[in-house]
Design an enzyme around this catalytic site. Structure first.
Site, mmCIF file in Angstrom:
data_model
loop_
_atom_site.group_PDB
_atom_site.id
_atom_site.type_symbol
_atom_site.label_atom_id
_atom_site.label_comp_id
_atom_site.label_asym_id
_atom_site.label_seq_id
_atom_site.Cartn_x
_atom_site.Cartn_y
_atom_site.Cartn_z
ATOM 1 N N TYR A 146 1.292 -0.207 -10.603
ATOM 2 C CA TYR A 146 0.920 0.903 -11.166
ATOM 3 C C TYR A 146 1.273 2.248 -10.801
ATOM 4 O O TYR A 146 0.737 3.076 -11.536
ATOM 5 C CB TYR A 146 -0.953 0.914 -10.572
ATOM 6 C CG TYR A 146 -1.529 -0.402 -11.033
ATOM 7 C CD1 TYR A 146 -0.898 -1.524 -11.855
ATOM 8 C CD2 TYR A 146 -2.960 -0.889 -10.774
ATOM 9 C CE1 TYR A 146 -1.591 -2.695 -12.117
ATOM 10 C CE2 TYR A 146 -3.660 -2.090 -10.832
ATOM 11 C CZ TYR A 146 -2.893 -2.937 -11.643
ATOM 12 O OH TYR A 146 -3.286 -4.116 -11.909
ATOM 13 N N LYS A 195 3.540 -13.144 -3.488
ATOM 14 C CA LYS A 195 4.259 -14.315 -4.411
ATOM 15 C C LYS A 195 5.649 -14.054 -3.764
ATOM 16 O O LYS A 195 6.720 -13.740 -4.491
ATOM 17 C CB LYS A 195 4.292 -13.523 -5.682
ATOM 18 C CG LYS A 195 4.636 -14.507 -7.057
ATOM 19 C CD LYS A 195 3.891 -15.726 -7.262
ATOM 20 C CE LYS A 195 4.548 -16.330 -8.116
ATOM 21 N NZ LYS A 195 3.768 -17.797 -8.328
ATOM 22 N N ASP A 227 -1.163 -17.067 -7.037
ATOM 23 C CA ASP A 227 -1.883 -18.199 -8.152
ATOM 24 C C ASP A 227 -2.522 -19.015 -7.271
ATOM 25 O O ASP A 227 -3.592 -19.541 -7.770
ATOM 26 C CB ASP A 227 -0.429 -18.873 -8.723
ATOM 27 C CG ASP A 227 0.562 -19.109 -8.052
ATOM 28 O OD1 ASP A 227 0.676 -18.825 -6.925
ATOM 29 O OD2 ASP A 227 1.396 -19.739 -8.484
ATOM 30 N N ASP A 255 -11.819 -8.482 -9.007
ATOM 31 C CA ASP A 255 -12.501 -8.806 -10.200
ATOM 32 C C ASP A 255 -13.184 -10.154 -10.269
ATOM 33 O O ASP A 255 -14.205 -10.684 -10.181
ATOM 34 C CB ASP A 255 -11.969 -8.474 -11.361
ATOM 35 C CG ASP A 255 -12.561 -6.905 -11.599
ATOM 36 O OD1 ASP A 255 -12.662 -6.291 -10.793
ATOM 37 O OD2 ASP A 255 -12.471 -6.825 -12.884
#
Ligand code: NAD
Length: 360
Positions: A146, A195, A227, A255
């Site tokens: 971001y 990851k 994942d 979230d």
């Protein structure tokens, strides 16, 4: 102890829910022999109305003089509020980005707790959630995808977009250290999510987290690919204590974790920097649809105040007292409208604050 607490009441339901958190803080301070000095600060729409901008430099300087800041949510109804006719950098939410940057709040903490009493609100099967769960997502907030360089260019007549994901070892070390410190105050387990089978940034993440773990022999560290973590959150949420992860993975996983608790009005959050300073606020927004009606659930803000006592002021016993009072009131059957179920007693924002304060 004298606690100097900045208070940003915010917009929408903000002033209503913050008032209840202050009520509970005052009762806690009285019971345990502390004094509290509140410094009122303006941010978001309330600041635009007075100063024309969502956060002034003077307010940031005032905030820096406090031990911590407690905040209700900011923002309004994007369709009807005049705040949203302003350019994006002058809207309420810009104040939040500015304060995070100005105070270097790089560590975002979001607990996801399923109370046994509220398991009806959880969308997962009962055998998965029996006994409730209690995890905390520690998300890096100021680096990664971001904040990396981005651009869109036309190459041979084809539009192509680039976003870059960068972390240096210092950024990883400081959040890892925060994660392990907080695990020491909890059940002493860290699940570091990355990851690493694909990304270089994740391989560096894993290396630095392992180096940091060596300084915390009491804490169990495990690594999990993102994942798999997304799956495990719905398959077996009870396995988690502290989930430590980078910015984008944390955005998505936090979230997901809040959703499995089923009640946004119950979820606290904190953003911390390298000192003890933190900004504490409910995870939800300013709920303009129910503002001014006295029906908003103040529990997320009250639990944010408990986190403030624990992490910024090291008052663990006082934080425990607030959390226990919340549990007791829920056990006694009291509910605000958003968490209401058959056979329970309904109360409003102030009623819930009174009940929790009375149980300190
Ligand atoms: P929201 O979280 O405000 O509301 C979503 C739904 O949850 C609404 O139905 C609302 O009534 C309900 N809800 C939220 N908190 C509640 C509570 N404490 N008790 C009972 N019900 C509650 O999300 P939104 O509608 O997408 O956003 C509204 C405004 O809040 C926007 O301006 C948005 O930008 C802002 N916002 C601010 C923050 C923040 O201050 N950190 C975070 C998210 C959204």
């Amino acid at each position: 102890m004298n606690l100097k607490i900045g208070v940003i009441k915010g917009d929408g339901i903000g002033p209503e829910i913050v008032a209840e958190a202050m009520k509970v803080l005052d009762k806690t301070a009285e019971k345990y022999g502390h004094s509290i000095e509140y410094i009122q600060l303006l941010m978001g729409g309330a600041s635009i109305d007075v100063h024309g901008v969502p956060l002034t430099d003077e307010t940031i300087e005032e905030a820096k003089k406090c031990g911590a800041v407690l905040m209700g949510s900011i923002g309004g109804d994007a369709k009807n509020s005049p705040w949203y006719k302003l350019e994006p950098s002058k809207r309420p939410e810009a104040g939040l980005l500015k304060i995070r940057k100005a105070l270097n709040l790089f560590a975002n903490l979001r607990p996801a707790v399923l109370y046994d009493e509220l398991k009806g609100a959880c969308p997962l099967k009962e055998e998965i959630t029996e006994g409730g769960f209690d995890m905390l997502i520690m998300r890096e907030l100021t680096g990664g995808l971001y904040f990396g360089e981005r651009k869109t260019v036309e190459e041979n007549g084809v539009l192509t977009a680039y976003d870059s994901l960068t972390y240096n070892e210092n950024e990883i070390r400081r959040i890892a250290k925060r994660g392990f410190d907080i695990a020491m105050k909890r059940r002493k387990k860290v699940t570091s999510v990355d990851k690493a089978n694909v990304l270089d940034s994740s391989r560096l993440w894993r290396k630095v987290v392992e180096e940091t773990a060596a300084q915390y022999p009491e804490v169990t560290l495990e690594h999990m690919l993102v994942d798999n973590c997304a799956m495990q959150l719905v398959k077996d949420p009870k396995q988690f204590d502290v989930i430590l992860t980078e910015n984008m993975f944390g955005d998505i996983l936090s979230d997901e974790a809040s959703m499995v608790t089923g009640s946004i009005g119950m979820l606290a959050s904190a953003s911390l920097n390298e000192t003890k300073f933190g900004l504490y606020e409910p995870s939800g927004g300013s709920a303009p649809d129910i503002a001014g009606q006295g029906i908003a659930n103040p529990i997320a803000t009250i639990l944010s105040a408990a986190m403030m006592l624990r992490y910024s002021f090291d008052l663990d016993r006082e934080a425990d007292a607030i959390e226990a009072a919340v549990e007791k009131v829920l056990k006694d059957g009291w509910r605000t409208g958003d968490i209401m179920s058959d056979g329970k007693e309904k109360t409003g924002t102030a009623g819930m604050g009174d009940l929790i304060a009375a149980n300190i």
